[in-house]
Write an enzyme that holds these catalytic residues in place. Structure first.
Site, PDB file in Angstrom:
ATOM      1  CB  SER A 272      47.557  40.278  39.158  1.00  0.00           C
ATOM      2  OG  SER A 272      46.683  41.160  39.820  1.00  0.00           O
ATOM      3  CG  ASP A 273      48.155  38.799  45.833  1.00  0.00           C
ATOM      4  OD1 ASP A 273      47.001  39.216  46.066  1.00  0.00           O
ATOM      5  OD2 ASP A 273      48.885  38.331  46.727  1.00  0.00           O
ATOM      6  CG  HIS A 274      45.065  44.036  46.425  1.00  0.00           C
ATOM      7  ND1 HIS A 274      43.705  44.205  46.504  1.00  0.00           N
ATOM      8  CD2 HIS A 274      45.609  45.259  46.560  1.00  0.00           C
ATOM      9  CE1 HIS A 274      43.429  45.475  46.680  1.00  0.00           C
ATOM     10  NE2 HIS A 274      44.574  46.137  46.716  1.00  0.00           N
ATOM     11  N   GLY A 275      47.311  44.245  43.450  1.00  0.00           N
ATOM     12  CA  GLY A 275      48.308  45.283  43.167  1.00  0.00           C
ATOM     13  C   GLY A 275      49.594  44.765  42.554  1.00  0.00           C
TER      14      GLY A 275
END
Ligand code: BGC
Length: 767
Positions: free
Chosen positions: A289-292
């Site tokens: 996933s990307d950050h958050g």
């Protein structure tokens, strides 16, 4: 590795071959598939639920205090991937790995970082690398980054960034390979191969995690993190090919975007992750996933709570949680309650373990933690020669009235501008472990090149931004700001400029202005900088504008005032030397734009490979009821593919071996290119094709090939391109790749506008 064959640049050959030769031979066990399967199966069968969820969880190496917490979490098997970003001492990483190998199952950590355009030695930003149209230069930058980052313990980089974008308002255009999917796809595969090297398990290879899947570069209005909504045709035709090229080149991991694509957030986009990526493209690697992005499912309004977010993301195919702790916190209970099948969790865990295996971490958890013996920032760890050579290939000469450039190394040169003596911004966004103190500013570079032969005067002239407030909301807000009044700075610059024979004016952006979370609505230079440029023009001295920026700018009247314009993007550690090489003609510029420069913001999106409208506008014969803006020149300021040289090249005699292409066969397009100017130089011969009539609208032209070649004065060469049916294929309304018989236009030129044309017919397939 592609960069090593048929290397045209002796310097690059010399640099890249030893790197290849130094690669350790693979441990046989790394390659034995059966052993690997047995190993993974056995390990998986011994893992508790919490340990499984832990492998899908990342943490960031933070401050020393935070690190203690992280070490504890690693020891108890709660973390599988550690992000060490930006520079963290190797000793800290070792401590973490010690904790991992002392955990119950001794599963090593995988260390990741954003190594986007260099690690210690910083290379040009993405747009700059793309401007080189030089795949060997791109390969060298990625290989050096891998060598440096792996020596500091990094196993994986969140790169290359492969988001096509046609919106310069978006700050992340700086990281991107530009607007064209063919050029970006070439860059994608070269970069992946150079980062990963011939053997992923080698100590100086790092895994590529391509990003941001998918179509993050098409955020509405160029506003970061905004919605993406586009037709499947455009998605498949223009936005997906670079990611796919990277997967075909063997990229080990994919990062999902933070954005919604056609109504579904990317971290929850089962269609894209399970069908497109895995089923259709046969991707076998890791999805991060990307950050958050997982907790983002709640803010996007597609998950009601944290439990739902974790379940939906895992089910869709997101396997590693970055920047949240939802997988670690929620998955064990979700599995216990039967809301997430054990098989889904196991598949993701197996993927993480498999990645670690391929990276050689089970064979030696310290594989990339023990190599560098020198102090972290030791000068000898830098690859300056490579950085200088790649940087100068990335510079684009946009204008050169009366052949003002190259400058002579004599007389008095006034160097003015907020980017002239600036070692911070020249490194660009995501400077990894690059240090401003080790960067060469333009002032340093000019001084070294002149070696006392000419007088070099300097004044800052203006601040980068009109107001320091601008930086308050920017993610990267490191900026040098001069507290003097604008009038005082201007007066000083005027006094300096009046003593000079020529003015070199370095204007543009702070690196934080072209970065993540740095979108803007106005692409002009800030007012103070424009006023400085106007004042310099009024001195009547020849004026060279050196641009340092991370996005196309609308240069307007100020652009007209400059006699010469050199687009240098953010050119990296050796930027100042590279720019000096071009300004004084020690290197003949050869870069070409990978993005269109609009004249004003209202033209956006403006890109070369658009469709025809039903009412195309002809600027030569303007009439009403056509598709145009009535308040501006409708052409770009500078077109895609454009860039000047200190010599001239002429193209002539476009020919085809046949007027007909039989399916399954090839025809050859050729064009003669002659250096009609006074000095040796390189140009890029570009091939564009147009499907004249098809079931769906096709672009007026689409790049399908290019050759960069060096010619001596007077030298002529024939450049050839083989055209086959695959180059004529397009996606139909059902996203099937098809070709249709009929006429195709072949266009050859040195930019996307000035093209020589010929045509051929694709014949129907015979049964
Ligand atoms: C960015 C990614 C980056 C990640 C980790 C995110 O905010 O969108 O490009 O790789 O942070 O630093």
């Amino acid at each position: 590795m592609p960069g090593s064959r048929n290397c045209r640049h002796p310097l690059l050959t010399a640099l890249i071959l030893p790197v290849l030769a130094s690669l350790p031979v693979a441990n046989a066990s790394v390659l034995a598939a059966a052993d690997k399967e047995h190993f993974l199966q056995d390990l998986l069968s011994r893992m508790s639920l919490a340990e499984k969820a832990g492998q899908l969880q990342t943490d960031y190496v933070g401050s020393e205090a935070n690190s203690r917490q992280s070490v504890k979490a690693v020891t108890t098997g709660q973390i599988g991937v550690m992000v060490a970003n930006p520079y963290t001492p190797r000793a800290r990483l070792r401590e973490m790995q010690d904790a991992a190998v002392q955990s119950r199952l001794k599963i090593p950590l995988l260390f990741a970082a954003d190594v986007v355009h260099g690690y210690r030695t910083i290379f040009p930003i993405g747009l700059g690398l793309a401007s080189s149209w030089d795949m060997q230069a791109v390969a060298v930058s990625a290989r050096v980054a891998a060598v440096e980052a792996s020596a500091d313990g990094r196993d994986m980089t969140f790169a290359p960034m492969l988001d096509i974008t046609r919106d310069p308002r978006w700050g992340r255009i700086s990281e991107s390979p530009g607007e064209d999917s063919y050029l970006a796809s070439r860059i994608a595969s070269v970069t992946v191969q150079a980062l990963q090297g011939p053997i992923l398990g080698a100590g100086d290879s790092i895994m590529a995690c391509i990003k941001h899947f998918a179509a993050y570069g098409a955020v509405e209005g160029g506003r970061d993190y905004n919605t993406v909504d586009m037709s499947p045709l455009k998605l498949y035709e223009d936005y997906l090919p670079p990611y796919r090229a990277a997967i075909e080149a063997g990229a080990g991991a994919v990062m999902v975007a933070l954005t919604v694509l056609n109504g579904t957030p990317s971290a929850a986009n089962k269609e894209m992750l399970r069908n497109t990526l895995r089923r259709d493209w046969n991707f076998q690697g890791l999805v991060i996933s990307d950050h958050g992005a997982i907790s983002g499912l709640m803010t996007h309004g597609t998950a009601s709570d944290a439990r739902a977010a974790a379940r939906i993301a895992l089910d869709a195919g997101t396997q590693v949680d970055l920047g949240d702790s939802l997988f670690g916190d929620q998955l064990p209970t979700l599995v216990e309650q039967g809301l997430v099948p054990m098989g889904t969790l196991d598949a993701a865990v197996r993927q993480v373990l498999s990645t670690k295996y391929d990276l050689g971490l089970f064979a030696n958890p310290y594989r990339r933690l023990g190599l560098a013996r020198d102090a972290p920032h030791a000068e000898k760890r830098l690859h300056r020669a490579q950085a200088r050579d790649v940087a100068r290939r990335s510079l684009v000469l946009l204008k050169n009235r009366n052949q003002l450039l190259p400058l002579k190394k004599q007389g008095t040169i006034a160097l003015i501008g907020p980017l002239a003596d600036n070692r911070i911004d020249i490194l660009g966004s995501w400077p990894a472990s690059g240090r401003p103190g080790q960067a060469v500013s333009l002032r340093d570079g000019l001084k070294a090149a002149l070696g006392g032969k000419a007088r070099l005067l300097y004044a800052e002239g203006a601040n980068i931004a009109d107001d320091l407030q601008v930086f308050q909301l920017l993610a990267d807000n490191q900026v040098a700001f001069d507290p003097r009044k604008p009038a005082a700075m201007l007066a000083e610059a005027n006094a300096i400029a009046r003593q000079a024979d020529v003015i070199v004016l370095a204007l543009g952006e702070a690196r934080g202005m072209s970065h993540e979370s740095a979108s803007k609505t106005d692409l002009n230079l800030p007012l103070q900088q424009r006023q400085l440029l106007q004042a310099m023009k009024q001195t009547g001295k020849p004026l060279v504008l050196v641009l340092m920026n991370g996005r196309p700018l609308t240069l307007g009247v100020e652009g007209d005032m400059a006699d010469a314009i050199l687009e240098t993007w953010f050119s990296g550690t050796e930027g100042g030397n590279a720019i000096a090489d071009v300004l004084f003609g020690d290197y003949n510029p050869s870069g070409k734009l990978p993005v269109t420069f609009p004249r004003n913001v209202g033209q956006i999106p403006l890109y070369y490979n658009h469709f025809s409208t039903g009412r195309p506008f002809d600027p030569e014969q303007p009439t009403p009821y056509k598709s145009f803006y009535f308040d501006t020149d409708n052409t770009p300021l500078y077109p895609f593919g454009f860039g000047l040289s200190y010599t001239r090249f002429e193209l002539s005699h476009p020919t085809l071996t046949s007027q007909h292409l039989v399916p399954g066969q090839t025809l050859r397009a050729s064009v003669q290119v002659t250096n009609t100017g006074p000095r040796s130089g390189e140009t890029v011969v570009q091939l564009y094709l147009r499907d004249v009539s098809a079931a769906v609208s096709r672009p007026l032209k689409a790049l399908k090939g290019f050759h960069k070649l060096m010619l001596a004065p007077g030298e002529s060469r024939t450049v050839t391109f083989d055209i086959d049916q695959s180059m004529l294929a397009f996606y139909d309304q059902s996203q099937r790749l098809v070709t249709e018989p009929g006429w195709f236009e072949v266009m050859l030129g040195q930019d996307s506008e000035n093209l020589l044309k010929t045509r051929f017919e694709l014949l129907p397939a015979r049964d």
